[in-house]
Design a protein around this motif. Structure first.
Motif, short mmCIF file in Angstrom:
data_model
loop_
_atom_site.label_atom_id
_atom_site.label_comp_id
_atom_site.label_asym_id
_atom_site.label_seq_id
_atom_site.Cartn_x
_atom_site.Cartn_y
_atom_site.Cartn_z
N HIS A 87 13.82 -16.13 -16.69
CA HIS A 87 13.41 -14.74 -16.43
C HIS A 87 14.53 -14.00 -15.73
CE1 HIS A 87 9.24 -15.54 -17.54
NE2 HIS A 87 9.24 -16.58 -16.73
N ASP A 88 14.49 -12.69 -15.82
CA ASP A 88 15.39 -11.87 -15.03
C ASP A 88 15.05 -12.09 -13.55
OD1 ASP A 88 17.30 -9.28 -15.36
OD2 ASP A 88 16.00 -9.05 -13.61
N SER A 89 16.04 -11.97 -12.69
CA SER A 89 15.80 -12.20 -11.26
C SER A 89 14.77 -11.23 -10.70
CB SER A 89 17.11 -12.10 -10.48
OG SER A 89 17.72 -10.83 -10.67
N ALA A 90 14.69 -10.03 -11.29
CA ALA A 90 13.68 -9.06 -10.84
C ALA A 90 12.28 -9.55 -11.17
CB ALA A 90 13.93 -7.70 -11.48
N VAL A 91 12.12 -10.22 -12.31
CA VAL A 91 10.82 -10.78 -12.69
C VAL A 91 10.45 -11.92 -11.74
CG1 VAL A 91 9.52 -11.93 -14.52
CG2 VAL A 91 11.12 -10.08 -15.09
N TRP A 92 11.43 -12.77 -11.44
CA TRP A 92 11.18 -13.85 -10.46
C TRP A 92 10.74 -13.26 -9.13
CZ3 TRP A 92 10.42 -18.66 -11.65
CH2 TRP A 92 11.06 -19.25 -12.74
N ALA A 93 11.41 -12.20 -8.69
CA ALA A 93 11.07 -11.57 -7.41
C ALA A 93 9.66 -10.98 -7.44
CB ALA A 93 12.08 -10.48 -7.09
N ARG A 94 9.30 -10.35 -8.56
CA ARG A 94 7.94 -9.79 -8.67
C ARG A 94 6.91 -10.90 -8.72
NH1 ARG A 94 7.98 -7.73 -13.49
NH2 ARG A 94 9.50 -6.16 -12.86
N MET A 95 7.23 -11.99 -9.40
CA MET A 95 6.33 -13.14 -9.46
C MET A 95 6.04 -13.68 -8.07
SD MET A 95 6.86 -16.62 -11.73
CE MET A 95 7.76 -15.70 -12.97
N MET A 96 7.02 -13.57 -7.17
CA MET A 96 6.88 -14.07 -5.79
C MET A 96 6.41 -12.99 -4.82
SD MET A 96 10.39 -16.31 -5.50
CE MET A 96 11.03 -17.23 -6.89
N ASP A 97 6.08 -11.80 -5.33
CA ASP A 97 5.62 -10.67 -4.50
C ASP A 97 6.66 -10.21 -3.49
OD1 ASP A 97 3.06 -10.34 -5.66
OD2 ASP A 97 2.27 -12.02 -4.49
N ILE A 98 7.94 -10.41 -3.78
CA ILE A 98 8.98 -10.02 -2.82
C ILE A 98 9.22 -8.52 -2.84
CG2 ILE A 98 11.37 -10.41 -2.09
CD1 ILE A 98 11.28 -13.12 -3.37
N PHE A 99 8.97 -7.85 -3.96
CA PHE A 99 9.21 -6.42 -4.05
C PHE A 99 8.34 -5.61 -3.10
CE2 PHE A 99 11.27 -7.04 -8.27
CZ PHE A 99 12.42 -6.30 -8.01
N GLU A 100 7.24 -6.20 -2.63
CA GLU A 100 6.35 -5.48 -1.74
C GLU A 100 6.99 -5.19 -0.38
OE1 GLU A 100 2.68 -7.51 -1.40
OE2 GLU A 100 2.17 -7.37 -3.53
N THR A 101 8.00 -5.99 -0.01
CA THR A 101 8.60 -5.83 1.33
C THR A 101 10.13 -5.72 1.28
OG1 THR A 101 8.65 -8.25 1.58
CG2 THR A 101 6.72 -7.08 2.45
N ALA A 102 10.72 -5.51 0.10
CA ALA A 102 12.18 -5.49 0.01
C ALA A 102 12.66 -4.51 -1.06
CB ALA A 102 12.70 -6.89 -0.29
N THR A 103 13.92 -4.10 -0.96
CA THR A 103 14.54 -3.27 -1.98
C THR A 103 14.85 -4.13 -3.20
OG1 THR A 103 16.77 -3.75 -1.14
CG2 THR A 103 15.61 -1.83 -0.21
N ASP A 104 15.27 -3.48 -4.30
CA ASP A 104 15.52 -4.19 -5.55
C ASP A 104 16.52 -5.34 -5.37
OD1 ASP A 104 15.34 -4.09 -8.70
OD2 ASP A 104 17.47 -4.26 -8.19
N GLN A 105 17.68 -5.05 -4.82
CA GLN A 105 18.71 -6.08 -4.69
C GLN A 105 18.31 -7.15 -3.69
OE1 GLN A 105 21.38 -6.50 -6.69
NE2 GLN A 105 21.46 -8.48 -5.63
N SER A 106 17.66 -6.75 -2.60
CA SER A 106 17.21 -7.73 -1.60
C SER A 106 16.15 -8.65 -2.19
CB SER A 106 16.66 -7.02 -0.37
OG SER A 106 17.66 -6.29 0.29
N ALA A 107 15.29 -8.09 -3.05
CA ALA A 107 14.25 -8.89 -3.68
C ALA A 107 14.85 -9.90 -4.64
CB ALA A 107 13.27 -7.98 -4.42
N ARG A 108 15.85 -9.46 -5.42
CA ARG A 108 16.51 -10.38 -6.33
C ARG A 108 17.19 -11.52 -5.56
NH1 ARG A 108 17.82 -8.36 -11.60
NH2 ARG A 108 17.07 -6.22 -11.96
N THR A 109 17.84 -11.17 -4.46
CA THR A 109 18.50 -12.18 -3.63
C THR A 109 17.48 -13.14 -3.02
OG1 THR A 109 20.29 -10.64 -3.12
CG2 THR A 109 20.02 -12.54 -1.66
#
Length: 284
Positions: A87-109
């Motif tokens: 998956h794209d790293s953004a999809v992995w981040a969304r799967m882990m609910d990281i986007f709720e508390t982080a910016t796009d690049q921070s969520a990917r990281t």
């Protein structure tokens, strides 16, 4: 005061959530239950230590990592892509609910760092190419051995099952770390087993307090049910002892596969001029 335009509201309403993403991943895996070897929770009897890899998540307070790992097992263990998923790293981040508390690049990281923690625990391997991340399952006992589908024919190969509704209905979102750990512990054992807190350090590797908080959380959420068990104890003041037994409630038990109806085209043809046995004749 900042206002949100109709276009921005429309984007927000139609953007996939973490649960949407997890549901899509599970739908693609085409399964009702996710198998997980019991050795992830606890090593077999006779091992030097009974602690399984689950201990590291609990003592390391890594709820995100544990949730991510269980989703990876759900996504990969059907074997359609060689025990791997990309998956794209953004999809992995969304799967882990990281986007709720982080910016796009921070969520990917954050997603990449979470996957790397799982790799260091020898539960997966991960490879990044540009924004794409490919994850491959390893055996659940943390040995680093290649993954294969558990068949349950040996003690080391026995497995528990997690229904996909655990994710699609949002039960995973309601659980804290002790609750999720104890859900796996309860799922590992037979129905109506006891889970004494004083044995938790030896059996699982975490404290009695964590153990008790996990069981309490499961009861609060209605994911387990409890009953009392009494036994004779001639040397105790009351002459008996009481212990609680637990089992998963219906909503979190493995789903039975649906029986496929036989279509007229595939049904066996009925031969003419042949007597059909009566119910009594066929019941012998």
């Amino acid at each position: 005061m900042k206002t949100t335009s109709p276009a921005e509201r429309d984007i927000q309403m139609n953007k996939a959530t973490g649960r949407d993403t997890r549901t899509a991943v599970l739908k693609r895996s085409i399964r009702a239950n996710v198998p997980l070897r019991k050795t992830f929770v606890q090593a077999p009897r006779g091992a030097v230590s009974r602690h399984g890899p689950l201990k590291e998540f609990v003592t390391g307070r890594d709820l995100r990592g544990l949730k991510a790992y269980l989703m990876i097992v759900a996504a990969c263990s059907n074997g359609t892509s060689g025990w791997s998923t990309t998956h794209d790293s953004a999809v992995w981040a969304r799967m882990m609910d990281i986007f709720e508390t982080a910016t796009d690049q921070s969520a990917r990281t954050g997603a990449w760092r979470t996957l790397r923690r799982l790799e260091k625990r020898r539960l997966i391997t991960c490879h990044r190419a540009s924004t794409k991340i490919t994850v491959t399952l390893l055996r659940e006992d943390g040995s680093g051995q290649p993954y294969d589908r558990p068949r349950g024919d040996t003690e080391e190969d026995r497995f528990l099952q997690i229904p996909t509704t655990f994710w699609t209905k949002g039960y995973d979102e309601a659980l804290d770390l002790p609750g999720l750990a104890l859900l796996l512990v309860v799922a590992r054992e037979k129905n109506w087993s006891t889970f004494p807190a004083d044995k938790a350090p030896k059996w699982y590797g975490w404290s009695p307090d964590t153990h008790e908080r996990g069981l309490k959380k499961l009861l609060e959420l209605g994911l387990v049910e409890r009953r009392e068990e009494y036994k004779k104890a001639p040397l105790s003041p009351l002459g008996m002892t009481m212990a609680y037994q637990y089992q998963r409630t219906t909503i979190i038990r493995p789903r039975k596969p649906r029986k496929q109806a036989t279509s007229p085209a595939t049904a066996s043809p009925v031969k003419k001029n042949v007597a059909t046995p009566s119910r009594s004749e066929g019941a012998r």
